[in-house]
Design a protein around this motif. Structure first.
Motif, short mmCIF file in Angstrom:
data_model
loop_
_atom_site.label_atom_id
_atom_site.label_comp_id
_atom_site.label_asym_id
_atom_site.label_seq_id
_atom_site.Cartn_x
_atom_site.Cartn_y
_atom_site.Cartn_z
N PHE A 35 0.86 -1.13 -0.04
CA PHE A 35 0.05 -0.14 -0.13
C PHE A 35 0.75 1.28 -0.09
N SER A 36 0.49 2.35 -0.58
CA SER A 36 1.28 3.38 -0.68
C SER A 36 0.34 4.77 -0.67
N LEU A 37 0.83 5.98 -0.13
CA LEU A 37 0.14 7.11 -0.25
C LEU A 37 0.93 8.10 -1.16
N PRO A 38 0.24 8.70 -2.19
CA PRO A 38 1.09 9.72 -2.87
C PRO A 38 1.93 10.58 -2.24
N THR A 39 3.06 11.06 -3.04
CA THR A 39 3.84 12.03 -2.32
C THR A 39 3.51 13.52 -2.75
N TRP A 40 2.79 13.68 -3.54
CA TRP A 40 2.09 14.81 -4.22
C TRP A 40 0.87 14.96 -4.81
N ILE A 41 0.06 15.87 -5.07
CA ILE A 41 -1.34 16.09 -5.48
C ILE A 41 -1.45 16.45 -6.86
N TYR A 45 2.74 21.06 -8.08
CA TYR A 45 3.99 20.18 -8.37
C TYR A 45 4.88 20.59 -7.35
N LEU A 46 4.55 19.83 -6.29
CA LEU A 46 5.78 19.85 -5.16
C LEU A 46 5.52 18.61 -4.34
N ILE A 47 6.46 18.01 -4.14
CA ILE A 47 6.74 16.68 -3.38
C ILE A 47 6.14 17.03 -1.86
N ARG A 48 4.99 16.68 -1.34
CA ARG A 48 4.62 16.97 0.10
C ARG A 48 4.54 16.03 0.90
N GLU A 49 4.73 14.85 0.39
CA GLU A 49 5.10 13.81 1.15
C GLU A 49 3.69 13.52 2.38
N PHE A 50 2.72 13.24 1.79
CA PHE A 50 1.54 13.16 2.84
C PHE A 50 1.57 12.27 3.84
N ALA A 51 2.43 11.12 3.46
CA ALA A 51 2.83 10.11 4.52
C ALA A 51 3.27 10.48 5.79
N ASN A 74 6.93 6.25 1.99
CA ASN A 74 5.40 6.17 1.55
C ASN A 74 4.69 4.84 1.22
N THR A 75 5.45 3.76 1.46
CA THR A 75 4.96 2.52 1.00
C THR A 75 4.98 1.49 2.39
N TRP A 76 3.84 0.78 2.41
CA TRP A 76 3.87 -0.34 3.59
C TRP A 76 3.56 -1.50 2.78
N GLN A 77 4.27 -2.65 3.51
CA GLN A 77 3.75 -3.88 2.94
C GLN A 77 3.19 -4.92 3.95
N ILE A 78 1.98 -5.64 3.76
CA ILE A 78 1.61 -6.46 4.96
C ILE A 78 2.21 -7.89 4.92
N ALA A 79 2.10 -8.77 5.95
CA ALA A 79 2.62 -10.09 5.71
C ALA A 79 1.61 -10.81 4.87
N PRO A 80 2.02 -11.80 4.18
CA PRO A 80 0.94 -12.71 3.20
C PRO A 80 -0.04 -13.01 4.24
N THR A 81 -1.34 -13.02 3.35
CA THR A 81 -2.64 -13.25 4.22
C THR A 81 -3.35 -14.19 3.19
N VAL A 115 -5.42 11.12 2.42
CA VAL A 115 -5.97 10.01 3.33
C VAL A 115 -6.17 8.60 2.61
N PHE A 116 -6.22 8.42 1.18
CA PHE A 116 -6.55 7.26 0.74
C PHE A 116 -5.19 6.39 0.18
N LEU A 117 -5.13 5.31 0.89
CA LEU A 117 -3.81 4.57 0.51
C LEU A 117 -4.33 3.95 -0.98
N LYS A 118 -3.13 3.70 -1.63
CA LYS A 118 -3.12 3.16 -2.93
C LYS A 118 -2.92 1.70 -2.63
N VAL A 119 -3.82 0.71 -3.33
CA VAL A 119 -3.39 -0.71 -3.30
C VAL A 119 -2.73 -1.01 -4.52
N GLU A 120 -1.37 -1.22 -4.26
CA GLU A 120 -0.27 -1.45 -5.45
C GLU A 120 -0.76 -2.63 -6.37
N GLY A 121 -0.86 -2.14 -7.48
CA GLY A 121 -1.12 -3.07 -8.71
C GLY A 121 -2.72 -3.44 -8.78
#
Ligand SMILES: [Zn+2]
Length: 604
Positions: A35-41, A45-51, A74-81, A115-121
């Motif tokens: 999962f990740s959060l964007p670094t900009w909106i 055009y500025l890296i804002r690091e919302f994380a 800005n990226t997290w990985q959960i254990a396999p489920t 506020v909304f995480l991106k589900v990678e892929g």
């Protein structure tokens, strides 16, 4: 059909500015979902690091807690489920701007990237969001304004909303609270205006004026409008200005005094500013939200997204924003020319225009335009302001060389048909050949000079072609932003003196914010951050400074006391006349040019 990614957002602690946000993926990556959060909106055009505002994060699958690992900023990985997984975040929201998220006991506002995480892929999967009300009687009257599509929620109500994919999800800012709401139709499309913050705006007039403006723009690109509905989300504050464009809405921050007041009929300077902002963001509905740089399709939300085309997406938009106020009958042609003259003045006052091209300015927006420091006027040029003048020159050039048969309007409509409507990004070298094709003109030399060189734009010549005289004179005072004739003759203005500095105007001390290249202050050794305290042993303040300088003539030397940090400096400043950098535009009586001008601006 794929199961949607499910989100839940809950203003859990308004008094602590905390949202609780959940994101559930029904069938996560068996190897461990990222999962990740964007670094900009997009649009800013500025890296804002919302994380950085994520206070706590945890993951669970059913009742089981799932370990979570942070991979980078800005990226997290959960254990396999082997079942659905939910990530719950606590997000701190205390940024009262159009770009972030803000929550207190009076209202809530958020942009998706905060506020909304991106589900990678899974960026292409549909999304559902449940927006929950905060708990407590004081929030009983809160409701919701957003252009996000409802799914079960009642109009303006809490409940479930939906988006086609992640990109769509984060393109609908949401305002929650007790905002004032008004609605109007423009070309059959419902438009809302929701105003947060204390104000006494004339809502009827706002609806009337915005309706004309929106209809003029929709008809310019051609009906039907590309959105099902549109929302102006306005936050009115004591002092503020900003806007961010979205596909079906815009978030605006304005001074409450810029809103139209009941019983005042004139378009005040403040209201003109507000209408110009609305017009600008609304034009983006087409230009940048749908006609997009290929570099933005798709956006890379984790890194800087480089393009040399912001001169077109922001500059052309800035050219048309006030022009559409004229075309909608909201301001006069003369008021428009005054705004153009101010833009020309603003570019002339920065020697950065001789060092940075407008395409370089676009490319470096991330580190320069959005991160301006004290040297900005000497080093950089605005792709907004110079970009708007490039668009002006291009429009006038096309009109003159085709005897009024073609204009920049034709180029914009071709961009809309070939790129916007078809969802095809504009390549970095895409606009120039298209403009040549649409107009049948050879524009290569113009584009090269305007976009890739730093020489002055051919403004005087092109304006003369539509019967407008361009005068460049010296400034009359530090308040003189151009656009108006001087009240004194040029000879008197040449007797004024100038230090070549900019200072803060909201401070009791005379603090230098910028030292301009080649000016008297720079030659004498004054620097940004210095506080001037005395001229020839007489104390000066922001109030008395200009009057005190009025007794000097160019060539004279003034002993200047200033503090740099806590060290007193005594410097001899040799004063100079202010440079000729202030533009005035006036309609002349050249009859051969009047027809072209009327086609461009109407009757003045
Ligand atoms: Zn813009």
């Amino acid at each position: 059909m794929k199961p949607p990614i499910r989100y839940e957002i809950f203003p859990s602690h308004p008094e602590a500015h905390l949202f609780e946000v959940r994101c559930t993926a029904a069938d996560p990556d068996p190897a461990g979902q990222k999962f990740s959060l964007p670094t900009w909106i997009p649009g800013s055009y500025l890296i804002r690091e919302f994380a950085k505002n994520v206070v706590r994060i945890r993951a669970s699958s059913g009742r089981r807690i799932v370990p979570i690992t942070k991979l980078d900023k800005n990226t997290w990985q959960i254990a396999p489920t082997d079942g659905p997984v939910t990530v719950t975040m606590e997000v701190y929201a205390w940024d009262l701007s159009v770009r972030g998220a803000h929550l207190d006991t009076t209202h809530a506002f958020f942009n998706g990237p905060s506020v909304f995480l991106k589900v990678e892929g899974r960026e292409g999967d549909p999304c559902e969001v449940e927006i929950l009300p905060p708990k407590g009687a004081r929030y009983r009257n809160w409701r919701i304004a957003t252009a996000m599509r409802r799914k079960g929620a009642k109009p303006y109500g809490f409940g479930t909303y939906q988006a086609a994919n992640y990109d769509d999800l984060i393109d609908h800012p949401v305002e929650i609270g007790t905002f004032e709401l008004a609605t109007f139709m423009a070309c059959g499309v419902p438009h809302d205006i929701a105003i947060t913050g204390r104000h006494r705006a004339d809502m009827g007039r706002l609806c009337h004026d915005l309706k004309v403006l929106c209809e003029t723009q929709i008809r310019f690109f051609g009906e039907p409008a590309p959105m099902e509905r549109y929302v102006f989300l306005v936050t009115a504050v004591g002092d503020g200005y900003g806007g961010l464009e979205h596909r079906a809405s815009t978030a605006l921050l304005c001074s409450r005094d810029d809103l139209p007041q009941k019983g005042v009929e004139a378009v005040t300077n403040g209201y003109r500013t507000f209408l110009g902002l609305c017009s600008h963001e609304y034009f983006h509905t087409w230009n940048v939200k749908r006609i997009k740089p290929a570099a933005f399709t798709p956006y890379d939300l984790g890194n800087e997204n480089y393009t040399t085309l912001l001169w077109a997406f922001e500059g052309i938009t800035s050219y048309y924003d006030n022009l559409f106020l004229v075309r909608s009958g909201l301001i006069s042609g003369n008021a428009y020319l005054e705004s153009v003259a101010k833009s020309i003045t603003s570019v002339l006052r920065g020697s950065g225009r001789r060092k940075q091209t407008v395409t370089e300015s676009s490319f470096d927006a991330w580190i320069k335009y959005y991160r301006q420091d004290e040297n900005a006027p000497n080093a950089a040029v605005s792709y907004y302001v110079k970009g708007s003048l490039v668009a002006l020159c291009l429009d006038l050039l096309i009109r003159q060389q085709t005897s009024g048969r073609k204009s920049l309007d034709h180029v914009m409509r071709a961009l809309w048909k070939r790129h916007g409507l078809k969802d095809i990004g504009v390549e970095e070298n895409g606009i120039e050949p298209l403009a040549e094709q649409v107009t049948g003109l050879k524009l290569r030399r113009f584009f090269h000079q305007a976009l890739r060189e730093t020489s002055e734009l051919p403004l005087g010549k092109l304006l003369a072609g539509v019967g407008i005289d361009m005068e460049i004179r010296r400034a009359e005072s530090s308040q003189d932003k151009g656009g108006k004739r001087a009240s004194k003759p040029e000879k008197a203005l040449a007797q004024r003196v100038n230090l070549g500095i900019r200072t803060t105007d909201n401070c009791s001390e005379l603090k230098i914010t910028h030292v301009l290249d080649g000016g008297a202050a720079q030659k004498a050794g004054l620097a940004a951050g210095d506080t001037i305290v005395a001229l020839d042993e007489l104390r000066v303040t922001p109030k008395t400074f200009e009057g005190r300088l009025g007794s000097y003539r160019p060539g004279e030397t003034v002993q200047t006391h200033a503090f740099r940090r806590d060290e007193l400096l005594v410097l001899n400043v040799t004063l100079a006349a202010p440079p000729a950098d202030t533009c005035v535009l006036t309609v002349n009586d050249d009859r051969s040019a009047a027809t072209l001008r009327r086609r461009w601006l109407g009757t003045i």
